[in-house]
Scaffold this active site. Sequence first.
Site, PDB file in Angstrom:
ATOM      1  N   ASP A 144       0.816  -1.210   0.000  1.00 23.97           N
ATOM      2  CA  ASP A 144       0.000   0.000   0.000  1.00 23.97           C
ATOM      3  C   ASP A 144       0.847   1.255   0.000  1.00 23.97           C
ATOM      4  O   ASP A 144       2.039   1.215   0.252  1.00 23.97           O
ATOM      5  CB  ASP A 144      -0.844   0.023   1.289  1.00 23.97           C
ATOM      6  CG  ASP A 144      -2.073  -0.840   1.163  1.00 23.97           C
ATOM      7  OD1 ASP A 144      -2.385  -1.240   0.045  1.00 23.97           O
ATOM      8  OD2 ASP A 144      -2.705  -1.094   2.209  1.00 23.97           O
ATOM      9  N   MET A 159      -7.470   9.031   9.373  1.00 26.73           N
ATOM     10  CA  MET A 159      -7.850   9.654   8.092  1.00 26.73           C
ATOM     11  C   MET A 159      -8.608  10.948   8.329  1.00 26.73           C
ATOM     12  O   MET A 159      -9.471  11.316   7.538  1.00 26.73           O
ATOM     13  CB  MET A 159      -8.723   8.685   7.261  1.00 26.73           C
ATOM     14  CG  MET A 159      -8.035   7.374   6.985  1.00 26.73           C
ATOM     15  SD  MET A 159      -9.120   6.155   6.235  1.00 26.73           S
ATOM     16  CE  MET A 159      -9.984   5.492   7.656  1.00 26.73           C
ATOM     17  N   LYS A 184      -4.016   3.082  -3.112  1.00 27.28           N
ATOM     18  CA  LYS A 184      -5.202   3.710  -3.702  1.00 27.28           C
ATOM     19  C   LYS A 184      -4.933   5.192  -3.909  1.00 27.28           C
ATOM     20  O   LYS A 184      -4.504   5.866  -2.976  1.00 27.28           O
ATOM     21  CB  LYS A 184      -6.400   3.520  -2.776  1.00 27.28           C
ATOM     22  CG  LYS A 184      -6.717   2.056  -2.572  1.00 27.28           C
ATOM     23  CD  LYS A 184      -8.014   1.869  -1.809  1.00 27.28           C
ATOM     24  CE  LYS A 184      -8.291   0.405  -1.623  1.00 27.28           C
ATOM     25  NZ  LYS A 184      -7.601  -0.173  -0.454  1.00 27.28           N
TER      26      LYS A 184
END
Length: 492
Positions: free
Chosen positions: A256, A390, A278
């Site tokens: 990741d 986040m 991502k």
Amino acid sequence: MDYLPIFLRLHSRPVAVVGGGAVALRKVGTLRAAGARVTVIAPELDPELSALVARAELRHIAAPFAPVHLGDAIAVIAATDDPGVNRAVSLAAQERGIPVNVVDDAELSTFIFPAIIDRSPILVAVGSAGHAPVLARRIRAQIEALLPARLGALARFMGERRPRVKQALAATARRRFWERIASGPVASRVFAGDPEGAERAYARELRSAQLTTAASAPGHPPLGEVFLIGAGPGDPDLLTVRAVQLLQQADVILYDRLVSPEVLERGRRDAERIFVGKTPGASGQQERIHALLLSHALAGKRVARLKGGDPFVFGRGGEELEVLAAHDIPCTIVPGVTAALGAAASAALPLTHRRLAHSVTFVNGHQDESDAGTDWRFFADARHTVVFYMGLGQLPAIAARLRAAGAGPDHPAAVIASATLAGERIVRGTLADIVSRVSRLEIVPPALLIIGNVAAFSADLSYELAAGPGAARVARVEAAAADAVVEAGALA
Ligand code: SAH
């Protein structure tokens, strides 16, 4: 070679130890672990040795050493603090042709004890021929970290099945088969403490090996597997021992965005590395990850799926596990240090504390419809620690929502960015000023927001809970929080 390393079978065989102190006790322990029938020769005994004698687990000759005491011993150890006695033991043994070890004296010894790594029946012995025992012990520690704790269980698993495999497979197929067992899904399942899973994978491997032999077709792919590994918050030393062991075995590594280059370097050098991070806004990436996991595992590869922090904390590890299970692909899950724990340790900020906070919650800071039912009044109590993942982009909204739910302007808050990494930054403040502090200091993701009393914790302050009803307040903490802006860079 100054010495020949050999493994001596001692089961029920007589060994003599001269000396009755702490050093003798250690040696007696090692000898007994190897099944020896030990006689200790010493006028007086350490209490632990006496206890063994009382339980008839040790013979004792309560006298100063005399050569006749050696009896029918097949090996002798001198462990007294008297150089004269040690020398006499060495001479008497050598005269009789019995191997002798004088502790810490290579000159008087005809054999020496190695540093041992015991994963019975697998044994690793490290020796320095008496030159540098400390170095040998260091090497032992390094090897210890490399070898799975259940290595012995795997050796026994293989040993029990040898006769059956000998019947089922021809010699060359057999060697290839055992290679697969030692370094494939069967080994991973045994190491993970999953005997049923190991048994199932073993049956599949054996069937696959028999089919390949029968058809003499090399095209039959063996069973692949996936390691779902938590990479921790960034510092490679925070990887677990098992994560490093499995990274060393992977053929393919899917990683990741949050996996640091230093962590990636711990993987096998010739493993194929595939970035699957991502990009915000891009869709379909999770489906691509699932497809990559499946295609590599079904081709017989060992795939490491490396995720920042822990795979099961905001990591979508559960979905990947479901996909693998649907295709019956073995998966080993390795927990990692989640960002909240890494950040708390870096900032020396306890997430719970007897006087400050009695619970902690990890929350996805990305607000969406799914949190409509969350009661923010609970988060607004400063005795409750809340860690927002986040959440940097949402910081103003989160602060406003907490205030609306009843949190005061002085409610302690901390933002920790790039925790455990070289660029780590720690900003402390309150709900009233954390937003402006963070923007003034130009903090960038990845970052966590921690709120509650603990966000103002400093080990240097003594804490006193102010009396009174309602939310607990810590006077000194508030004072400290008001103007504490700590940047790791500035401290270093
Ligand atoms: N599975 C991960 C979390 C993935 S969500 C874990 O267990 O840690 C990604 C969020 O984690 C980031 O937006 C950030 O809030 C947090 N994060 C990950 N690594 C971090 C780090 N080194 N420092 C601060 N926050 C981090």
